[in-house]
Design a protein around this motif. Structure first.
Motif, PDB file in Angstrom:
ATOM      1  N   ASP A 140      11.123  -0.138  50.992  1.00 26.26           N
ATOM      2  CA  ASP A 140      11.359   0.642  49.772  1.00 26.26           C
ATOM      3  C   ASP A 140      10.047   1.006  49.079  1.00 26.26           C
ATOM      4  O   ASP A 140      10.035   1.758  48.124  1.00 26.26           O
ATOM      5  CB  ASP A 140      12.273  -0.122  48.799  1.00 26.26           C
ATOM      6  CG  ASP A 140      11.533  -1.189  48.004  1.00 26.26           C
ATOM      7  OD1 ASP A 140      10.639  -1.856  48.579  1.00 26.26           O
ATOM      8  OD2 ASP A 140      11.839  -1.367  46.813  1.00 26.26           O
ATOM      9  N   TRP A 191      14.092  -5.862  51.746  1.00 28.71           N
ATOM     10  CA  TRP A 191      14.113  -6.303  50.353  1.00 28.71           C
ATOM     11  C   TRP A 191      13.548  -5.190  49.464  1.00 28.71           C
ATOM     12  O   TRP A 191      12.656  -4.461  49.868  1.00 28.71           O
ATOM     13  CB  TRP A 191      13.259  -7.554  50.167  1.00 28.71           C
ATOM     14  CG  TRP A 191      13.721  -8.769  50.914  1.00 28.71           C
ATOM     15  CD1 TRP A 191      13.991  -8.870  52.252  1.00 28.71           C
ATOM     16  CD2 TRP A 191      13.939 -10.071  50.368  1.00 28.71           C
ATOM     17  NE1 TRP A 191      14.361 -10.160  52.557  1.00 28.71           N
ATOM     18  CE2 TRP A 191      14.341 -10.910  51.420  1.00 28.71           C
ATOM     19  CE3 TRP A 191      13.820 -10.611  49.082  1.00 28.71           C
ATOM     20  CZ2 TRP A 191      14.630 -12.265  51.234  1.00 28.71           C
ATOM     21  CZ3 TRP A 191      14.112 -11.958  48.897  1.00 28.71           C
ATOM     22  CH2 TRP A 191      14.520 -12.776  49.956  1.00 28.71           C
ATOM     23  N   THR A 192      14.085  -5.103  48.256  1.00 28.83           N
ATOM     24  CA  THR A 192      13.504  -4.174  47.288  1.00 28.83           C
ATOM     25  C   THR A 192      12.682  -4.978  46.281  1.00 28.83           C
ATOM     26  O   THR A 192      12.740  -6.212  46.256  1.00 28.83           O
ATOM     27  CB  THR A 192      14.595  -3.402  46.526  1.00 28.83           C
ATOM     28  OG1 THR A 192      15.367  -4.343  45.778  1.00 28.83           O
ATOM     29  CG2 THR A 192      15.495  -2.632  47.474  1.00 28.83           C
ATOM     30  N   LEU A 194      13.199  -5.354  43.244  1.00 27.01           N
ATOM     31  CA  LEU A 194      14.115  -6.128  42.404  1.00 27.01           C
ATOM     32  C   LEU A 194      14.583  -7.405  43.116  1.00 27.01           C
ATOM     33  O   LEU A 194      14.707  -8.465  42.502  1.00 27.01           O
ATOM     34  CB  LEU A 194      15.311  -5.235  42.063  1.00 27.01           C
ATOM     35  CG  LEU A 194      15.948  -5.400  40.695  1.00 27.01           C
ATOM     36  CD1 LEU A 194      14.928  -5.399  39.578  1.00 27.01           C
ATOM     37  CD2 LEU A 194      16.976  -4.304  40.473  1.00 27.01           C
ATOM     38  N   ASP A 195      14.856  -7.282  44.408  1.00 24.63           N
ATOM     39  CA  ASP A 195      15.271  -8.462  45.189  1.00 24.63           C
ATOM     40  C   ASP A 195      14.188  -9.537  45.153  1.00 24.63           C
ATOM     41  O   ASP A 195      14.474 -10.731  45.044  1.00 24.63           O
ATOM     42  CB  ASP A 195      15.524  -8.087  46.653  1.00 24.63           C
ATOM     43  CG  ASP A 195      16.665  -7.097  46.816  1.00 24.63           C
ATOM     44  OD1 ASP A 195      17.611  -7.140  46.015  1.00 24.63           O
ATOM     45  OD2 ASP A 195      16.594  -6.276  47.754  1.00 24.63           O
TER      46      ASP A 195
END
Lengths: 304, 435
Positions: A140, A191-192, A194-195
């Protein structure tokens, strides 16, 4: 474990964790000499945590490699040392300064340290004979990364060939290599940002203090707040002032900007990230701004 | 077992877990720029606030420099320079967005026939497939092919988005005609769940907001459907399968005798006390405990990554499988599978390849190519003697090691494999075991 077992569902964060742990174990089982590239940033700290979980109660079965730009934040190095000591894992430091002295890379005074990191890193991988290097890249982050495989092949020059990547299906990873080639492994591809923050919060793990709001002497350059440091002489018209800031990424101190923020806890950072309208790299990384394809070019050369 | 977790530099978190409690939906999209796929993805990302200002600015400035009068959202997804230069999507790109209930991973794949392998790749991990058609053109060869591939890869849910409804005056008749045509075609496929949604990605009708222009449509909006579709039940929770990935032996003072088998649960539910069999040796034992990091858990189910300890000192290594005594796969060396071929050098009988199935690696000999499947018409060409790049066919293989496999239709993890060219090391084929 936050899963609700009653209906056999895993939360998305648990699914991501399970996928990443699977990848760490595949690499440990299939490669002769893996190494974990540790930048000191939040993503590589999450990687350390996942590796810790993947092999527990055994120690992480590979060393940790850090490229020291000479321009690293002291807070980041302190966190690195805490992690390495707690896990009892071997730390290898590849120094850009040393690489310049040894003539491995050439410092022309204009090339940013981030760029010199590439040669230093490739040299360290070659010297150590490492066949797999874990990196904390996420898809991302940037559009060239959106197409990168979890097992990303590098030729004997350490180069990435984006047009000729191996298909990657299901959770079946292909780790075949020829002599001199190596594999970059990206366990947190899915994963982003935020994750990552959510996981740091959930696991209550130590990250460098500069991610949290603090007072810092900064000056403005190219629309970014940069730290006052002897490594980065002021240019005409630049004025140092004290601001309440935090960093969204950590890297070369002379290039990594901070943002004004009062977020001093993980939940506050999560709120800030959720509301952010600019990507973390776009906001604070001078090295990605040179051209639309800046990241793709650096990746081809062998960047993380 | 206790951890010695370091105190954090920041405050311990007690605040909101934005993503912790959410679940995950992986979906694959297929289509070309013409179908409005990029516009649709752009809208999903934009409406869920997953596009950032700097990304949008970069796209806007590139659109302007190319002389476009509109913001070309395909530039957001076409990440590689060669793709931007050619104006086409070549490779699978992964995109991420979240709504308050769910996180979504989009495998965005190109639609042209020469990129079939990329679509197969994107579909391999998808819970749902999204096929786009242009309402003006109806079903095309391409949209049929997308549905065939999604069905072949056993993607359990399919959404057909009839796009550009604004260009057919939001006609119910057009929607019904395409819906019917597709339903008829789908009877030849394996599509357990189908939803047909009339949308306009450009105007936003039925994507996030319910359309005011199609009062005749009473079904869900696309985002509502994506948010609420139940995917947890797609996993096999009956047939317990645990491919052993790695043997954990700390040999430390604290864990002197610890011996655990690490892996990701591929099917079923494992519990301490379960009687299990280790394949292919056939030795039996009982599960003494299941560890997830420093915690013992009461159950392990897919897709958890755990470490299983057995009560007896049996010989277990990577590539073995732990299953239930009365429910275990038969080790097989003669494999009948649908193979998607992914390289220019064709697949031919007598060819030898490396095969990777779960955590097992061996060699495979191509015994026979039974037929080549025309992915546009479903016609089976029995006279085919080889499979070229992007072709799919039914193939017989003989392996050097027994595979601990299930039919792909029962378990997408234990039913799939990849084929690797031993000389180049490249992944050249993907297989789905019949049965």
């Amino acid at each position: 474990m936050t899963a609700t077992h009653a209906d056999y569902r895993l939360s998305q964060l648990d699914q991501l964790e399970a996928e990443s742990i699977h990848i760490f174990r595949e690499v440990a089982a299939e490669f002769e000499k893996p190494v974990l590239m540790f930048s000191g940033g939040k993503d590589s700290i999450v990687m350390m945590r996942l590796a810790e979980k993947a092999f527990y109660p055994a120690k992480i079965p590979f060393p940790v490699l850090q490229v020291d730009t000479g321009f690293d934040f002291p807070e980041v190095l302190a966190t690195r040392d805490n992690w390495v000591n707690r896990l009892g894992v071997k730390l290898i430091v590849a120094s850009v300064e040393q690489a310049i002295k040894d003539g491995v890379v050439v410092d022309d005074g204009k090339t940013p340290r981030n760029r010199l990191q590439i040669g230093t890193l490739l040299n360290a991988l070659e010297e150590g004979g490492f066949t797999a290097a874990f990196g904390g890249g996420r898809r991302d982050e940037e559009k060239a990364r959106a197409k990168e495989r979890v097992f990303s092949h590098r030729d004997e020059f350490g180069q990435w060939d984006p047009k000729n990547q191996r298909p990657e299906l299901w959770s079946l990873y292909n780790g075949r290599l020829h002599e001199g080639e190596h594999m970059r492994i990206f366990p947190i591809s899915n994963w982003t940002e935020l994750d990552i923050w959510d996981y740091i919060g959930r696991e209550a793990i130590e990250i460098p203090s500069i991610y949290y709001s603090h007072q810092r002497r900064v000056f403005q350059r190219d629309g970014m707040w940069l730290s006052e440091t002897p490594h980065n002489p002021l240019r005409e018209g630049e004025v140092v002032e004290e601001r309440t800031v935090r960093f969204r990424t950590v890297g070369d101190m002379t290039l990594t900007g901070c943002v004004e923020s009062t977020a001093s806890t993980v939940p506050e950072i999560i709120d800030e990230v959720a509301a952010a309208r600019v990507t973390e790299r776009g906001a604070t990384r001078g090295d990605d701004r040179f051209s639309e394809a800046a990241m793709e070019d650096r990746k081809k050369e062998g960047y993380f | 077992m206790a951890t010695d977790t370091q105190p954090t530099t920041g405050e311990p978190t007690t605040g909101p877990d934005i993503t912790t409690g959410m679940d995950l939906l992986r979906f694959a999209t297929a289509g070309s720029v013409d179908d409005g796929k990029s516009t649709l993805i752009g809208r999903l990302l934009y409406d869920s606030k997953s596009i950032f200002e700097d990304q949008l600015e970069a796209v806007e400035s590139t659109s302007q420099s190319k002389g476009h009068e509109y913001t070309d959202l395909s530039l957001l997804t076409d990440g590689l320079r060669s793709e931007r230069e050619q104006g086409i999507t070549i490779d699978v790109a992964y995109r991420y967005f979240a709504t308050p209930n769910r996180k979504f991973i989009i495998a965005d794949t190109p639609g042209h026939v020469q990129y079939t392998r990329n679509m197969v790749t994107g579909a391999s991990t998808a819970d749902l497939g999204l096929v786009l058609v242009d309402a003006r053109n109806g079903l095309t060869e391409q949209s049929r092919r997308h549905a065939v591939l999604l069905s072949l890869l056993r993607v359990p849910h399919l959404v057909l988005c009839i796009n550009k409804m604004d260009l057919v005056d939001y006609s119910e008749e057009t929607y019904n005609r395409i819906h019917q045509e597709f339903t008829q075609f789908a009877t030849k496929l394996n599509i357990p769940d189908l939803e047909v949604i009339p949308i306009s990605a450009l105007q936003g009708d039925n994507v996030v907001e319910r359309s005011q222009n199609m009062p005749w449509y009473s079904g869900p909006t696309l985002i509502h459907h994506l948010e609420h579709i139940h995917v947890a039940s797609d996993r096999d929770l009956i047939d317990a399968r645990f491919p052993v990935q790695y043997v954990v032996r700390p040999k430390s003072d604290d864990f002197h005798d610890y011996r655990g088998y690490a892996g990701q649960v591929a099917g079923g539910v494992f519990k301490p006390g379960d009687e299990v069999v280790v394949l292919p040796s056939g030795m039996t034992s009982t599960i003494a405990g299941i560890d997830l990091f420093d915690e013992e858990v009461a159950e392990a189910f897919p897709p958890m990554s755990v470490t299983i300890r057995l009560a007896d000192d049996v010989d277990v290594s990577r590539g073995d499988m732990i299953a239930r005594v009365k429910n275990a796969p038969e080790p097989v060396q003669d494999i009948d599978a649908m193979v998607s071929w992914m390289t220019t050098k064709p697949l031919q009988p007598r060819q030898k390849l490396a095969i990777k199935h779960t955590t097992r690696t061996g060699r495979a000999l191509v015994k026979d190519i039974q037929y080549r499947l025309d992915v546009n018409t479903l016609h089976r060409d029995q006279d085919a003697t080889e499979l070229g790049l992007n072709e799919i066919g039914r193939v017989q293989l003989r392996t050097t090691v027994p595979l601990l496999a299930d039919p792909y239709s029962k378990n997408r993890t234990t039913g799939s494999f990849i084929l690797i060219d031993e000389a180049t090391g490249v992944t050249v084929g993907a297989g789905m075991i019949n049965g």
